[in-house]
Scaffold this motif. Structure first.
Motif, PDB file in Angstrom:
ATOM      1  N   THR A 168       2.201   0.014   6.206  1.00 47.57           N
ATOM      2  CA  THR A 168       1.283   1.057   5.732  1.00 47.57           C
ATOM      3  C   THR A 168       1.517   2.353   6.501  1.00 47.57           C
ATOM      4  O   THR A 168       1.521   3.443   5.919  1.00 47.57           O
ATOM      5  CB  THR A 168      -0.172   0.599   5.893  1.00 47.57           C
ATOM      6  N   THR A 169       1.726   2.239   7.807  1.00 46.58           N
ATOM      7  CA  THR A 169       2.033   3.424   8.615  1.00 46.58           C
ATOM      8  C   THR A 169       3.306   4.097   8.124  1.00 46.58           C
ATOM      9  O   THR A 169       3.353   5.326   7.956  1.00 46.58           O
ATOM     10  CB  THR A 169       2.186   3.033  10.096  1.00 46.58           C
ATOM     11  N   PHE A 170       4.331   3.317   7.871  1.00 43.50           N
ATOM     12  CA  PHE A 170       5.585   3.876   7.367  1.00 43.50           C
ATOM     13  C   PHE A 170       5.379   4.550   6.011  1.00 43.50           C
ATOM     14  O   PHE A 170       5.967   5.604   5.731  1.00 43.50           O
ATOM     15  CB  PHE A 170       6.641   2.777   7.246  1.00 43.50           C
ATOM     16  N   HIS A 173     -14.878   7.830   1.553  1.00 44.52           N
ATOM     17  CA  HIS A 173     -15.573   6.735   2.225  1.00 44.52           C
ATOM     18  C   HIS A 173     -16.791   7.201   3.016  1.00 44.52           C
ATOM     19  O   HIS A 173     -16.833   8.318   3.523  1.00 44.52           O
ATOM     20  CB  HIS A 173     -14.596   6.014   3.158  1.00 44.52           C
ATOM     21  N   ASN A 174     -17.727   6.290   3.127  1.00 41.74           N
ATOM     22  CA  ASN A 174     -18.904   6.497   3.957  1.00 41.74           C
ATOM     23  C   ASN A 174     -18.500   6.319   5.418  1.00 41.74           C
ATOM     24  O   ASN A 174     -18.241   5.206   5.874  1.00 41.74           O
ATOM     25  CB  ASN A 174     -19.980   5.478   3.563  1.00 41.74           C
ATOM     26  N   HIS A 175     -18.426   7.423   6.148  1.00 44.89           N
ATOM     27  CA  HIS A 175     -18.055   7.380   7.560  1.00 44.89           C
ATOM     28  C   HIS A 175     -19.269   7.298   8.493  1.00 44.89           C
ATOM     29  O   HIS A 175     -19.107   7.281   9.714  1.00 44.89           O
ATOM     30  CB  HIS A 175     -17.252   8.636   7.930  1.00 44.89           C
ATOM     31  N   LEU A 176     -20.457   7.268   7.925  1.00 47.22           N
ATOM     32  CA  LEU A 176     -21.654   7.345   8.752  1.00 47.22           C
ATOM     33  C   LEU A 176     -21.712   6.239   9.811  1.00 47.22           C
ATOM     34  O   LEU A 176     -21.952   6.535  10.996  1.00 47.22           O
ATOM     35  CB  LEU A 176     -22.898   7.323   7.858  1.00 47.22           C
ATOM     36  N   VAL A 200      -2.096  10.255   8.941  1.00 43.53           N
ATOM     37  CA  VAL A 200      -1.556   9.490  10.060  1.00 43.53           C
ATOM     38  C   VAL A 200      -2.657   9.210  11.081  1.00 43.53           C
ATOM     39  O   VAL A 200      -2.673   8.157  11.724  1.00 43.53           O
ATOM     40  CB  VAL A 200      -0.369  10.234  10.704  1.00 43.53           C
ATOM     41  N   MET A 201      -3.588  10.146  11.211  1.00 44.06           N
ATOM     42  CA  MET A 201      -4.717   9.944  12.126  1.00 44.06           C
ATOM     43  C   MET A 201      -5.456   8.639  11.840  1.00 44.06           C
ATOM     44  O   MET A 201      -5.928   7.953  12.759  1.00 44.06           O
ATOM     45  CB  MET A 201      -5.675  11.141  12.025  1.00 44.06           C
ATOM     46  N   HIS A 202      -5.556   8.236  10.573  1.00 46.06           N
ATOM     47  CA  HIS A 202      -6.300   7.019  10.246  1.00 46.06           C
ATOM     48  C   HIS A 202      -5.614   5.760  10.782  1.00 46.06           C
ATOM     49  O   HIS A 202      -6.281   4.753  11.033  1.00 46.06           O
ATOM     50  CB  HIS A 202      -6.506   6.910   8.740  1.00 46.06           C
ATOM     51  N   ALA A 257      -6.620   4.253   3.341  1.00 45.43           N
ATOM     52  CA  ALA A 257      -6.423   4.707   4.722  1.00 45.43           C
ATOM     53  C   ALA A 257      -7.089   3.773   5.720  1.00 45.43           C
ATOM     54  O   ALA A 257      -7.649   4.195   6.731  1.00 45.43           O
ATOM     55  CB  ALA A 257      -6.922   6.136   4.898  1.00 45.43           C
ATOM     56  N   ALA A 258      -7.016   2.471   5.413  1.00 42.83           N
ATOM     57  CA  ALA A 258      -7.476   1.401   6.310  1.00 42.83           C
ATOM     58  C   ALA A 258      -8.978   1.420   6.561  1.00 42.83           C
ATOM     59  O   ALA A 258      -9.447   0.814   7.529  1.00 42.83           O
ATOM     60  CB  ALA A 258      -6.713   1.430   7.639  1.00 42.83           C
ATOM     61  N   HIS A 259      -9.759   2.077   5.707  1.00 40.64           N
ATOM     62  CA  HIS A 259     -11.201   2.128   5.950  1.00 40.64           C
ATOM     63  C   HIS A 259     -11.885   0.765   5.898  1.00 40.64           C
ATOM     64  O   HIS A 259     -12.805   0.516   6.695  1.00 40.64           O
ATOM     65  CB  HIS A 259     -11.867   3.111   4.979  1.00 40.64           C
ATOM     66  N   PRO A 260     -11.490  -0.156   4.995  1.00 42.88           N
ATOM     67  CA  PRO A 260     -12.116  -1.481   5.073  1.00 42.88           C
ATOM     68  C   PRO A 260     -11.843  -2.182   6.399  1.00 42.88           C
ATOM     69  O   PRO A 260     -12.734  -2.821   6.972  1.00 42.88           O
ATOM     70  CB  PRO A 260     -11.488  -2.224   3.883  1.00 42.88           C
TER      71      PRO A 260
END
Length: 480
Positions: free
Chosen positions: A332-334, A41-44, A293-295, A144-147
């Protein structure tokens, strides 16, 4: 509309940094795809806004842009020029990476016509957006929940372009492990919505998760397995997904609940995900912080923004959407915990970390030098040095995680032992190991551990790494 301040409201944001951050975000929106490759993903924009909210000056924002932009793909990928998306066909191209630019054009029109909140409700939460193969809520938390993170930044900072690009990013993601969420999308009488069933606390649900004999990690441990392989191994036969659905549904979320109820549930989520990231290392070993998990920590800060700016009308329908979002987030976490070997929470271990973290050099301006050296550590506000250092982090996830920790500290930092929601049962016994000693100092302890693990790079420490070993397996610690 000018870029808003973030929820932290820290000092250091100047008109110049605000204007510069807006300019760089606009440039990224025009020029870059939301992913720099399939699965990446684009994290910028996240990096820019996390640093901006922590008080980074224009020079630091410019350095972030120069470093991260060079690896990004162009806004329109080859072969995407002929793609058009409108209301009649918007579900046709879901999951197609090349359709990103077309979805940006489509959602731009929708937001301009109907506004941000109405567009998100119509295209993420509504039954129509989730019927058949659409499943937009699942796509929101995929990758990883980026959207969710992208839209969340747009909501928090009042930036419609980030909401639009986040909706487009949601549309091009695939739904992952859909059997985890079937009842969320299709069953209006799903058990987690029941108003007559007393809910377990989220920590009590997590206790059931750890106790389950179905959710044991897949053996043997493979140190080289990619996340996709761990996902297939863990969820291929459907038994673990069904078990997670059963256990997560014990966390009931009646849609008609008052505002105070939803506040408590949001707080439960924040304590839980932070402890699952920082409280799952083994006692006596160096702290490790799992990358995946950090995400869940970096995305949890945006759940309140969805509640406050999208699902804020108090309707029964919005109550259902709140419950669906929180259930999807917890499941999702689980799922990530299973794919990481079900690392065990020991909250006491992270509470052994110092509540007075400081940079490595005792002669830095951030570290005072009182006459009595025994009180030197306690004489400084540790957050000031941590925040000042974090804006120079070489990658996005450190300042993103720090924002969640600062936010949690601002909201819950005065909680005393025994005041963490769901940490103790009705008899005053801890629900999970170590919860009886957790208080609001947790968040600064976690921040200090993160800086030590990932490096105080502006003080000369080398950059550290997030852990990708899947540390829930015993063999992942063999060579530690």
């Amino acid at each position: 509309m000018p870029l808003a301040r973030g929820v932290l409201n820290l000092p250091g944001i100047t008109p110049q940094s605000r204007a510069y951050a807006q300019e760089l975000l606009d440039r990224d929106f025009r020029e870059h795809h939301c992913r720099y490759g399939p699965g990446f993903h684009n994290h910028l924009p996240h990096f820019l806004l996390a640093a901006y909210d922590l008080g980074a000056p224009p020079s630091v924002l410019n350095a972030i842009y120069a470093k991260d932009a060079k690896d990004l793909r162009p806004f329109e990928l080859e072969g995407s020029n002929d793609l058009k998306v409108d209301r009649s066909n918007w579900k046709t191209h879901l999951g197609d990476d090349k359709a990103y630019a077309a979805y940006v054009a489509f959602f731009t029109n929708e937001v301009q016509s109907n506004g941000v909140a109405a567009t998100i409700k119509a295209f993420v939460f509504s039954p129509s957006a989730n019927e058949g193969e659409a499943k937009m809520l699942l796509r929101l938390i995929a990758g990883a929940a980026h959207p969710l993170i992208q839209i969340g930044y747009g909501l928090e900072f009042d930036n419609a372009s980030l909401v639009i690009s986040g909706l487009a990013q949601t549309a091009i993601h695939s739904d992952v492990i859909p059997e985890l969420y079937t009842d969320i999308l299709r069953d209006p009488s799903a058990p987690f919505l029941a108003s007559s069933t007393p809910s377990l606390s989220l920590f009590a649900v997590l206790r059931e998760f750890y106790a389950s004999s179905v959710l044991v990690p897949v053996m043997p441990y493979d140190p080289d397995a990619l996340l996709s392989k761990r996902r297939t191994d863990a969820f291929g036969d459907g038994s673990r997904a069904a078990e997670i659905v059963k256990i997560a549904s014990l966390w009931t979320l009646p849609p008609s609940s008052p505002a105070e109820f939803w506040e408590e549930k949001l707080e439960e989520v924040l304590w839980a995900v932070i402890l699952l990231l920082f409280g799952t290392s083994k006692p006596g070993r160096k702290y490790r912080l799992d990358f995946f998990v950090m995400h869940m920590v970096t995305s949890s800060i945006f759940l309140p923004a969805f509640f406050d700016k999208v699902l804020n009308g108090g309707t029964a329908e919005e109550g259902v959407y709140k419950a669906q979002l929180l259930q999807a987030f917890v499941r999702t976490t689980f799922a990530y915990l299973i794919m990481r070997g079900r690392p065990r929470l020991d909250a006491a271990n992270i509470m052994h970390a110092t509540p007075f973290p400081h940079p490595p050099s005792p002669t830095t301006p951030q570290s005072p030098k009182p006459n009595d050296p025994t009180v030197q550590e306690e004489a400084a506000n540790p957050w000031m040095a941590i925040i000042a250092s974090a804006i120079h982090a070489p990658e996005a996830h450190l300042p993103k995680t720090l924002r969640t920790l600062v936010y949690a500290s601002q909201k819950y930092g005065l909680r005393q032992v025994g005041q963490v929601p769901g940490a103790l049962d009705k008899d005053g016994k801890e629900v999970l190991p170590g919860l009886a000693v957790v208080d609001g100092s947790l968040f600064v302890r976690c921040a200090g551990v993160m800086m030590d693990v990932l490096g105080w790079v502006d003080y000369g420490q080398p950059e550290g790494n997030w852990d990708r070993s899947a540390m829930g397996w015993e063999d992942a610690w063999k060579n530690d």
